[in-house]
Scaffold this motif. Structure first.
Motif, PDB file in Angstrom:
ATOM      1  N   MET A  60       0.845  -1.174   0.000  1.00 45.55           N
ATOM      2  CA  MET A  60       0.000   0.000   0.000  1.00 45.55           C
ATOM      3  C   MET A  60       0.895   1.244   0.000  1.00 45.55           C
ATOM      4  O   MET A  60       1.736   1.429   0.864  1.00 45.55           O
ATOM      5  CB  MET A  60      -0.883  -0.020   1.255  1.00 45.55           C
ATOM      6  N   ALA A  61       0.692   2.093  -0.962  1.00 47.91           N
ATOM      7  CA  ALA A  61       1.473   3.331  -1.060  1.00 47.91           C
ATOM      8  C   ALA A  61       0.775   4.433  -0.272  1.00 47.91           C
ATOM      9  O   ALA A  61      -0.432   4.612  -0.381  1.00 47.91           O
ATOM     10  CB  ALA A  61       1.622   3.740  -2.506  1.00 47.91           C
ATOM     11  N   LEU A  62       1.535   5.126   0.536  1.00 53.93           N
ATOM     12  CA  LEU A  62       0.981   6.224   1.319  1.00 53.93           C
ATOM     13  C   LEU A  62       1.292   7.544   0.625  1.00 53.93           C
ATOM     14  O   LEU A  62       2.422   7.785   0.199  1.00 53.93           O
ATOM     15  CB  LEU A  62       1.553   6.222   2.730  1.00 53.93           C
ATOM     16  N   ASP A  63       0.302   8.393   0.508  1.00 57.76           N
ATOM     17  CA  ASP A  63       0.481   9.687  -0.129  1.00 57.76           C
ATOM     18  C   ASP A  63       0.699  10.731   0.957  1.00 57.76           C
ATOM     19  O   ASP A  63      -0.188  10.995   1.763  1.00 57.76           O
ATOM     20  CB  ASP A  63      -0.757  10.031  -0.957  1.00 57.76           C
ATOM     21  N   ASN A  64       1.865  11.314   0.989  1.00 58.44           N
ATOM     22  CA  ASN A  64       2.163  12.324   2.002  1.00 58.44           C
ATOM     23  C   ASN A  64       2.243  13.718   1.395  1.00 58.44           C
ATOM     24  O   ASN A  64       2.940  14.594   1.897  1.00 58.44           O
ATOM     25  CB  ASN A  64       3.443  11.968   2.762  1.00 58.44           C
ATOM     26  N   ALA A  65       1.500  13.955   0.330  1.00 54.39           N
ATOM     27  CA  ALA A  65       1.519  15.252  -0.347  1.00 54.39           C
ATOM     28  C   ALA A  65       1.064  16.374   0.569  1.00 54.39           C
ATOM     29  O   ALA A  65       1.604  17.485   0.512  1.00 54.39           O
ATOM     30  CB  ALA A  65       0.660  15.207  -1.607  1.00 54.39           C
ATOM     31  N   VAL A  66       0.072  16.111   1.423  1.00 52.46           N
ATOM     32  CA  VAL A  66      -0.423  17.144   2.335  1.00 52.46           C
ATOM     33  C   VAL A  66       0.674  17.558   3.309  1.00 52.46           C
ATOM     34  O   VAL A  66       0.902  18.746   3.538  1.00 52.46           O
ATOM     35  CB  VAL A  66      -1.683  16.667   3.078  1.00 52.46           C
TER      36      VAL A  66
END
Length: 71
Positions: free
Chosen positions: A1-7
């Motif tokens: 599962m890839a986590l999106d840490n853009a925020v």
């Protein structure tokens, strides 16, 4: 599962651009206090966020909670 840490990346870019790069801190305590004041006073209460319809997080939360109670 890839986590999106853009925020998180966007927040830290903003923090550095608007505060860190404009200040010279003499102690860690001074830096901690400046970051705390930036986040708690300016970022959460005054700064408008495009993701929140150009409201501050405090304004958005107030509207959200009043709508939740009314429902």
């Amino acid at each position: 599962m890839a986590l999106d840490n853009a925020v998180a990346e966007s927040f830290f870019k903003t923090l550095k651009t608007e505060l860190v790069y404009h200040c010279r801190f003499t102690t860690r305590q001074e830096a901690r206090l400046a970051v705390f004041e930036y986040v708690e006073i300016f970022y959460n209460r005054e700064r408008r966020h495009s993701a929140l319809g150009y409201l501050s997080p405090c304004q958005y939360e107030k509207i959200y909670l009043s709508n939740k109670v009314a429902a």
